[in-house]
Design a protein around this motif. Sequence first.
Motif, mmCIF file in Angstrom:
data_model
loop_
_atom_site.group_PDB
_atom_site.id
_atom_site.type_symbol
_atom_site.label_atom_id
_atom_site.label_comp_id
_atom_site.label_asym_id
_atom_site.label_seq_id
_atom_site.Cartn_x
_atom_site.Cartn_y
_atom_site.Cartn_z
ATOM 1 N N MET A 1 5.317 44.202 8.856
ATOM 2 C CA MET A 1 4.227 43.516 9.559
ATOM 3 C C MET A 1 4.809 42.670 10.684
ATOM 4 O O MET A 1 5.879 42.096 10.572
ATOM 5 C CB MET A 1 3.436 42.638 8.586
ATOM 6 N N GLY A 2 4.127 42.561 11.756
ATOM 7 C CA GLY A 2 4.634 41.875 12.934
ATOM 8 C C GLY A 2 4.401 40.387 12.901
ATOM 9 O O GLY A 2 3.792 39.838 11.993
ATOM 10 N N ALA A 3 4.876 39.731 13.954
ATOM 11 C CA ALA A 3 4.802 38.273 14.021
ATOM 12 C C ALA A 3 3.396 37.780 14.305
ATOM 13 O O ALA A 3 3.142 36.586 14.229
ATOM 14 C CB ALA A 3 5.762 37.768 15.087
ATOM 15 N N ASP A 4 2.491 38.697 14.628
ATOM 16 C CA ASP A 4 1.141 38.273 14.973
ATOM 17 C C ASP A 4 0.229 38.235 13.752
ATOM 18 O O ASP A 4 -0.973 38.051 13.888
ATOM 19 C CB ASP A 4 0.550 39.228 16.017
ATOM 20 N N LYS A 5 0.777 38.415 12.570
ATOM 21 C CA LYS A 5 -0.060 38.450 11.374
ATOM 22 C C LYS A 5 -0.462 37.043 10.953
ATOM 23 O O LYS A 5 0.282 36.084 11.105
ATOM 24 C CB LYS A 5 0.670 39.148 10.219
ATOM 25 N N ARG A 6 -1.648 36.961 10.403
ATOM 26 C CA ARG A 6 -2.201 35.691 9.947
ATOM 27 C C ARG A 6 -2.695 35.855 8.518
ATOM 28 O O ARG A 6 -3.481 36.770 8.231
ATOM 29 C CB ARG A 6 -3.358 35.273 10.858
ATOM 30 N N ILE A 7 -2.212 34.995 7.620
ATOM 31 C CA ILE A 7 -2.640 35.082 6.229
ATOM 32 C C ILE A 7 -3.289 33.766 5.807
ATOM 33 O O ILE A 7 -3.014 32.708 6.363
ATOM 34 C CB ILE A 7 -1.468 35.418 5.280
ATOM 35 N N GLY A 8 -4.156 33.865 4.820
ATOM 36 C CA GLY A 8 -4.808 32.685 4.276
ATOM 37 C C GLY A 8 -4.343 32.441 2.854
ATOM 38 O O GLY A 8 -3.886 33.355 2.167
ATOM 39 N N ILE A 9 -4.449 31.191 2.422
ATOM 40 C CA ILE A 9 -4.102 30.842 1.047
ATOM 41 C C ILE A 9 -5.102 29.823 0.533
ATOM 42 O O ILE A 9 -5.507 28.913 1.268
ATOM 43 C CB ILE A 9 -2.655 30.297 0.957
ATOM 44 N N LEU A 10 -5.530 29.994 -0.714
ATOM 45 C CA LEU A 10 -6.451 29.050 -1.326
ATOM 46 C C LEU A 10 -6.093 28.833 -2.792
ATOM 47 O O LEU A 10 -5.468 29.690 -3.428
ATOM 48 C CB LEU A 10 -7.909 29.498 -1.179
ATOM 49 N N THR A 11 -6.482 27.679 -3.311
ATOM 50 C CA THR A 11 -6.320 27.376 -4.730
ATOM 51 C C THR A 11 -7.707 27.314 -5.347
ATOM 52 O O THR A 11 -8.617 26.706 -4.785
ATOM 53 C CB THR A 11 -5.585 26.043 -4.936
ATOM 54 N N SER A 12 -7.875 27.951 -6.509
ATOM 55 C CA SER A 12 -9.198 28.058 -7.105
ATOM 56 C C SER A 12 -9.161 27.687 -8.581
ATOM 57 O O SER A 12 -8.136 27.848 -9.247
ATOM 58 C CB SER A 12 -9.721 29.494 -6.945
ATOM 59 N N GLY A 13 -10.284 27.188 -9.084
ATOM 60 C CA GLY A 13 -10.356 26.777 -10.486
ATOM 61 C C GLY A 13 -9.812 25.377 -10.680
ATOM 62 O O GLY A 13 -9.609 24.630 -9.727
ATOM 63 N N GLY A 14 -9.544 25.009 -11.918
ATOM 64 C CA GLY A 14 -9.028 23.682 -12.217
ATOM 65 C C GLY A 14 -7.658 23.457 -11.617
ATOM 66 O O GLY A 14 -6.866 24.388 -11.476
ATOM 67 N N ASP A 15 -7.370 22.212 -11.243
ATOM 68 C CA ASP A 15 -6.055 21.923 -10.668
ATOM 69 C C ASP A 15 -5.009 21.875 -11.779
ATOM 70 O O ASP A 15 -5.318 21.817 -12.957
ATOM 71 C CB ASP A 15 -6.082 20.588 -9.920
ATOM 72 N N CYS A 16 -3.756 21.910 -11.369
ATOM 73 C CA CYS A 16 -2.640 21.758 -12.300
ATOM 74 C C CYS A 16 -1.391 21.462 -11.493
ATOM 75 O O CYS A 16 -1.370 21.623 -10.267
ATOM 76 C CB CYS A 16 -2.434 23.020 -13.147
ATOM 77 N N ALA A 17 -0.346 21.026 -12.172
ATOM 78 C CA ALA A 17 0.920 20.786 -11.493
ATOM 79 C C ALA A 17 1.552 22.120 -11.106
ATOM 80 O O ALA A 17 1.518 23.081 -11.874
ATOM 81 C CB ALA A 17 1.854 20.002 -12.412
ATOM 82 N N GLY A 18 2.108 22.176 -9.907
ATOM 83 C CA GLY A 18 2.768 23.396 -9.445
ATOM 84 C C GLY A 18 2.052 24.110 -8.315
ATOM 85 O O GLY A 18 2.626 24.991 -7.667
ATOM 86 N N LEU A 19 0.807 23.723 -8.041
ATOM 87 C CA LEU A 19 0.061 24.387 -6.968
ATOM 88 C C LEU A 19 0.667 24.088 -5.602
ATOM 89 O O LEU A 19 0.817 24.990 -4.765
ATOM 90 C CB LEU A 19 -1.405 23.952 -7.005
ATOM 91 N N ASN A 20 1.013 22.836 -5.356
ATOM 92 C CA ASN A 20 1.596 22.480 -4.065
ATOM 93 C C ASN A 20 2.947 23.143 -3.826
ATOM 94 O O ASN A 20 3.219 23.596 -2.706
ATOM 95 C CB ASN A 20 1.693 20.958 -3.927
ATOM 96 N N PRO A 21 3.819 23.235 -4.837
ATOM 97 C CA PRO A 21 5.060 24.002 -4.633
ATOM 98 C C PRO A 21 4.825 25.477 -4.303
ATOM 99 O O PRO A 21 5.620 26.076 -3.577
ATOM 100 C CB PRO A 21 5.789 23.836 -5.976
ATOM 101 N N VAL A 22 3.743 26.063 -4.818
ATOM 102 C CA VAL A 22 3.418 27.448 -4.456
ATOM 103 C C VAL A 22 3.057 27.529 -2.978
ATOM 104 O O VAL A 22 3.528 28.410 -2.252
ATOM 105 C CB VAL A 22 2.247 27.999 -5.295
ATOM 106 N N ILE A 23 2.205 26.603 -2.548
ATOM 107 C CA ILE A 23 1.812 26.575 -1.142
ATOM 108 C C ILE A 23 3.045 26.437 -0.256
ATOM 109 O O ILE A 23 3.200 27.143 0.754
ATOM 110 C CB ILE A 23 0.826 25.413 -0.883
ATOM 111 N N ARG A 24 3.934 25.543 -0.650
ATOM 112 C CA ARG A 24 5.173 25.323 0.101
ATOM 113 C C ARG A 24 6.001 26.610 0.192
ATOM 114 O O ARG A 24 6.516 26.960 1.262
ATOM 115 C CB ARG A 24 5.987 24.220 -0.585
#
Length: 360
Positions: A1-24
């Motif tokens: 895939m080229g440099a022009d690709k754009r992806i999205g990320i979301l967190t869904s459901g109840g929160d928990c520890a570890g979500l922010n490290p995934v985003i990172r």
Amino acid sequence: MGADKRIGILTSGGDCAGLNPVIRAVVHRAIGTYGWEVLGICRSTLGLMTNPPDVTKLEIDRVDSLLTMGGTVLGTTNKGDPFAFPMADGSLCDRSHEIIDNYHKLGLDALIGIGGDGSLAILRKIAQQGGINLVGIPKTIDNDVGSTEISIGFDTAVNIATEALDRLHFTAASHSRVMILEVMGRDAGHIALNAGIAGGADVILIPEIPYTLEKVCRKIKERQVQGKNFSIVIVSEAVCTEAGDLIKKMDRFGECRLGGIGQYLAEEIAGASGAETRVTVLGHIQRGGIPSPQDRLIAAAFGVEAVDLIAAGKYDHVVTWQNRQVGCVPITEAIGQYRAVDPQDTLVKTARGLGICLGD
């Protein structure tokens, strides 16, 4: 895939520890390796139901501080099924088309959804309906997503429950009490089983193994005869009464919430054994706080693998952890099988071998 690709990320459901490290991890891999653009979608699918969509551009320098941060900077929701979304007039409306339309309006080439089995099922349905290239990452403190040995948030929850047991030991011994710790576990007893062994509980009650109060009280009395003036009990919130009734509480929105089995046990044990009992309900403390080193490691591996799956064009899959290896399976496979505690599991045998009472 080229440099022009754009992806999205979301967190869904109840929160928990570890979500922010995934985003990172996702941002580091997507930008640092592939040169892609990453958009964080705020408040889960709710962020794609607004006009304009509620999104934020994520850069490496912006996410570097997320490694030790609990919760999710993107926000989340565990209410409002997009296919039957509650409206102000009390009606239910199918708003899935809004999510699909905004995904395409944003020019997204793929979407990473972090959630449990319920969230992943909804996201997959939307993806299949709207031509969304979806990759899933499993997260749940209950650790009940199929096909993966561990999900984001579980290890931290176990650490917190274990620390609670460690602390309860001292006050239990000081006052000659039976201390009961009620932990989360909507359908599965993984937290109670793991923390119970690690924290030296005398009794572990999980929904997968039926119990009798007679067996529980026998264990407590045995300890009293041995000169041990206290006992520690850990119970999953999904454990039923001895009669088989699930204890629930109705909130003001009409939704049923689990909770109360600890108090039930305290009253029954006190009546049957004469022991003085106290209850601690750990609740949402298990979902908060600084992610454990293991949750950070799994988050890093999952985030990198999810981006690599997009690079390989391997969609409709969820990232997994099996035999100390990161991998993937089709989302249908992961959500199609529920991961409860196997009564023949190694940890169940370990608990029995340590003399811990499981109530049966």
